[in-house]
Write an enzyme that holds these catalytic residues in place. Structure first.
Site, PDB file in Angstrom:
ATOM      1  N   GLU A   1      40.182  43.402  46.792  1.00 44.05           N
ATOM      2  CA  GLU A   1      39.157  42.807  46.071  1.00 44.05           C
ATOM      3  C   GLU A   1      38.487  43.406  45.695  1.00 44.05           C
ATOM      4  OE1 GLU A   1      37.338  38.285  44.426  1.00 44.05           O
ATOM      5  OE2 GLU A   1      37.712  38.453  47.100  1.00 44.05           O
TER       6      GLU A   1
ATOM      7  N   GLU B   1      42.077  29.816  46.987  1.00 45.67           N
ATOM      8  CA  GLU B   1      41.687  29.493  46.106  1.00 45.67           C
ATOM      9  C   GLU B   1      43.517  30.095  45.572  1.00 45.67           C
ATOM     10  OE1 GLU B   1      38.856  32.730  42.374  1.00 45.67           O
ATOM     11  OE2 GLU B   1      38.563  32.833  45.224  1.00 45.67           O
TER      12      GLU B   1
END
Length: 902
Positions: free
Chosen positions: A765, A488
């Site tokens: 996260e 990502e």
């Protein structure tokens, strides 16, 4: 004799007066001695330094010259003595600046105590190539054929040339499609990595400039480049997404040599260059790592005299040059090195090295062994609950180095065109004994300079602060990425807006965000929609109809405003204003009645959700339409304030009326007469209160509902990416700082300190990336190096330590700490545009000592958390101007260092 004596006295007084104020820390466009620069009217900043208190600048004088001695013949511009208190971002107003020219400048100041400084030491800036015609070189493509679905070896390209006279100076200007690694006479050019950086390539491309005078010699020379896929055509995002910007790599390089007689020779990329792609770097990809076969190294390929008869001719291609820009932010560089903390043999028998810190970067290692031996290095952020190497959360990113030995003595390797997020490495097939001294972790990120720090008496909070700063460094790699490890690593807008204020405390990010926000302008949809990631690699083909998510697209208003508050950069607001208006106009078309309903909203991303084992537990869910309308209102209010700053009175009135319309619709649709929201979640109350959307009569009730929810959860939060940054601020702003501290000090899930207790060295996260039973959250999305939840750092600076902006860029400072019995001391420091600010308090028995430092050319309001002004002492003496207020005892001060006791 007496007249001589008097003269000496006068001279002594003059020297003494000069010594009372000095000028230092000169910057140009937020940068120290920038090269290249393409701002045609660069802005200059400086700091005052004085041992005296209450120093304010009253006037300044700038002079600019073509040489550092500022002789009459070299003087280009002298501002004269300008009455002004401004010492940041003062615009050059001399003759038009010329391409490739270096300009020296210095400044002197006068202050309010009748001191006149000496001229500062000289600083400089060097202009880039301001016009397309300044580029004499041509774009070349070194590859013959390319399999666009593969990861081909990085091509090499080279040229030999001769220098016929004595060299005075030399500059190399270079950019590329893909990444470039420039070499001259066998030596790497510069310290920068991943040049030319990642921008909205379809709109603008950065070029870098290097002083290479010491790399050249009279006579024969050679220049070369290695090109890597990078962001241009390498894998980006997911689903085998490649070749986002193009299928062929290219190079544009121009070496300008200036001789002592004033003449110049230009060596540029053209048809005379040669290329090949059968080198030692067999594969290089941002996600997958690098494969290197040392047996295929080509000795001396970038030195003169090399036989390149087997190399092929390059293709000269036509690309525009009017899109080439100078770098606006700091380059990516090697910043730090870490040595192994321990070598582990896992239960599965793997050889693993723990570096003790989750970082972004790569491994440099030494190895000795037989030719043909391939050593493999794999990377991971964590070990699993059994202590085994864990890479499932990397998804499809291989994050792997493969090095094949040539078998000649000790060999050293580090990669060229990749980076990893890791704390642990697994070593496979390493010949001989595995020794810690042979492995080094190289930390890389944008070369942002540290400006702030926070420390206190609680070790867990100090580790949290460390995690926040490491998370920022690891994710500020040319763009503000969401994570550095999996497939990502994109510039997610929601993360950036949530963290931008904290980011500006920790590091100097003016240039970093300036560059990225320029890419936002380029990638914003023609309809006004803001992509979810910048640079946009997800919706590029839908340029006319970009979709936007609330809280993500709002970065286009929130980030510029935050940066303006910290750095006072009005030119940034001017540049971004049209983008801000387009975003608000796009939302308005979807919200004619003031309510933004429907759309691809991410909502309060990764908020706390109830455990399946307890289905009656409230999840913390907030209606996405509620969130969308709240952020819509906030962007409108920011746009109103921006219009006010820019003197756009008609716009200011327009957006004030629009905000009132949204607020009325919001209360009618989402808020009951009791002040209870339709979602009745922490985030719903936080956003309504923080964005001033509740009617005044309902603010207290909404605050009470928020506090009730927190306490009902045992002092736990339930917020996600959009609610969390404002949670503690809303509590402290509304009289519940104690509840904010209860949240901050909470050690069980969900909380900021839970990951710290679980051994985190960066921000996670998810609140529970590692669950209490040491199992992992969903591997499909479980990064252990995100920064969004690190936005609590802003509150620690501003409330715990009490270091706050009073006027733009800290021209006036608010020192207003809110101590807690949970701490015996707390201290924050911040290097503002005017100088260092310090606010630190500590308990001394029944009293508190507050140490304050205010830089020259600023003032401050100090609010002490006590009710008795008569008991306040500063430096052991009563404070004459101390006044009681509802918030505490208020003292107005000028620059200097102060120690208050109360």
């Amino acid at each position: 004799m007496r007249s001589l004596y008097l003269l000496l006295i006068l001279l002594g007084l003059t020297v003494s007066a000069h010594a009372q104020v000095a000028v230092n820390s000169l910057t140009c466009e937020h940068l120290v001695n920038p090269m290249p620069l393409d701002a045609k009217k660069p802005r200059l900043s400086w700091k005052l330094n004085s041992p005296q208190r209450n120093i304010l600048q009253t006037a300044y004088q700038i002079r600019v010259a073509s040489t550092a001695d500022f002789g009459k013949k070299s003087l280009i511009w002298d501002s004269g003595k300008i009455p002004s208190a401004q010492s940041i971002l003062q615009e050059y107003a001399g003759p038009a600046l010329q391409s490739a020219k270096r300009y020296y400048w210095q400044v002197k100041v006068w202050d309010n105590q009748n001191n006149e400084s000496l001229w500062s030491e000289a600083a400089w800036w060097e202009m880039g190539l301001l016009n397309p015609e300044d580029w004499k070189a041509s774009w070349i493509e070194p590859e013959l054929t390319v399999n666009t679905k593969s990861m081909p070896p990085p091509p090499l390209t080279r040229k030999e040339f001769s220098l016929r006279k004595k060299i005075q100076s030399a500059r190399l200007y270079a950019t590329s499609h893909g990444l470039n690694f420039m070499v001259i006479n066998g030596k790497k050019v510069g310290e920068d990595l991943f040049t030319p950086g990642w921008t909205a390539y379809q709109d603008h491309l950065q070029y870098f400039v290097y002083d290479v005078s010491n790399l050249l010699t009279p006579g024969a020379n050679a220049i070369g480049a290695v090109l890597g896929d990078g962001w241009y055509r390498g894998y980006l995002a997911w689903e085998d997404n490649r070749n986002v910007y193009g299928e062929k790599l290219g190079l544009l390089a121009q070496l300008v040599v200036t001789y002592t007689d004033g003449s110049q020779q230009i060596i540029g990329t053209d048809a005379s260059w040669k290329a090949q792609n059968n080198s030692a770097i067999r594969m290089a990809d941002l996600y997958n790592g690098e494969t290197y076969d040392a047996r295929m190294e080509i000795p001396n390929w970038s030195k003169p005299g090399f036989d390149d008869k087997g190399w092929w001719a390059v293709n000269v291609v036509s690309f525009p040059k009017n899109n080439l820009i100078a770098p606006q932010g700091p380059p990516v560089r090697r910043i730090q090195e870490l040595k192994p903390q321990k070598i582990i043999t896992t239960p599965q028998g793997d050889k693993v090295i723990d570096f003790g810190q989750n970082i972004t970067g790569w491994i440099r290692f030494k190895v000795t062994g037989p030719a043909g031996t391939t050593v493999t290095i794999q990377h991971a952020e964590v070990l699993d609950k059994k202590g085994n190497f864990y890479t499932t959360n990397l998804r499809h990113a291989k994050c792997e180095l493969n090095y094949t030995l040539k078998g000649v003595g000790e060999e050293t390797f580090e990669p060229h065109f990749t980076f990893m997020g890791f704390r642990y490495i697994k070593i496979i097939n390493y010949p001989g004994n595995l020794s810690a001294e042979n492995f080094t972790a190289v930390v890389i990120h944008s070369d942002i300079k540290k400006t702030g720090d926070f420390t206190c008496s609680n070790p867990l909070l100090n580790q949290l602060q460390s995690n926040i700063q490491w998370g920022q460094r690891g994710n500020f790699l040319d763009v503000p990425t969401d994570c550095p490890q999996r497939d990502e690593r994109l510039g997610w807008t929601g993360d950036a807006q949530a963290f931008s204020r904290t980011a500006a405390y920790n590091y100097q990010v003016a240039g970093f965000f300036n560059k990225w926000l320029n890419d936002l302008i380029a990638d914003q949809g023609e309809n006004g929609g803001v992509p979810h990631v910048i640079p946009d690699v997800l919706q590029r083909k839908e340029k006319k109809n970009i979709t936007g998510s609330s809280g993500w697209g709002d970065v286009c208003t929130i980030a510029p405003w935050n940066l303006y508050q910290v750095y006072g950069d009005q030119r940034l607001l001017e540049r971004q204003y049209n983008s801000m208006e387009k975003w608000v106009a796009w939302i308005t078309t979807k919200a004619p009645d003031g309510l933004w309903k429907g759309g691809p909203h991410f909502g309060d991303w990764l908020f706390y959700q109830a455990q399946i084992s307890n289905p009656t537990e409230k999840s913390g869910y907030t209606d996405p339409d509620y969130i969308a309308t709240a952020f819509y209102a906030n962007s409108v209010e920011i746009l109103r304030k921006t219009a006010q700053v820019l003197g756009k009175k008609t716009d200011e009135a327009k957006y004030a009326a629009l905000f009132d319309k949204i607020k009325k619709a919001f209360n009618h649709e989402y808020v009951a007469a009791s002040g209870r929201t339709i979602s009745d979640s922490q985030t719903s109350y936080v956003l309504g209160l923080n964005f001033n959307l509740f009617e005044e009569k309902n603010r207290a009730a909404a605050t009470a509902q928020l506090v009730r929810d927190i306490k009902s959860r045992g002092n736990h939060l339930s917020t996600g990416f959009l609610g969390t940054p404002h949670l503690c601020h809303v509590l402290s702003d509304n009289g519940h700082t104690d509840v904010a501290y209860d949240l901050l000090f909470q050690e069980s899930y969900p909380s900021w300190l839970y990951p710290v207790k679980m051994g985190a060295t960066t921000i996670w996260e998810r609140w529970d990336g590692i669950k209490p039973d040491s199992s992992f959250q969903d591997a499909g999305m479980n990064s252990f190096n995100h920064y969004a939840y690190g936005a609590i750092g802003d509150w620690m600076y501003r409330v715990t330590a009490g270091l706050e902006i009073g006027q733009v860029a800290y021209k006036h400072i608010l020192i207003q700490p809110q101590p807690t019995p949970k701490l015996s001391f707390a201290k924050a420091s911040f290097q503002s545009s005017y100088g260092e600010i310090v606010s630190g308090w500590e308990r001394q028995g029944e009293k508190i000592k507050l140490t304050v430092k205010i830089p020259a050319n600023t003032t401050a309001t100090v609010t002490l958390p006590t009710k008795d002004a008569s008991a306040v002492r500063e430096g052991g003496n009563p404070v004459a101007n101390a006044k009681n207020s509802a918030k505490g005892v208020v003292v107005e001060v000028g620059s200097g260092e102060y120690v208050f006791e109360f």
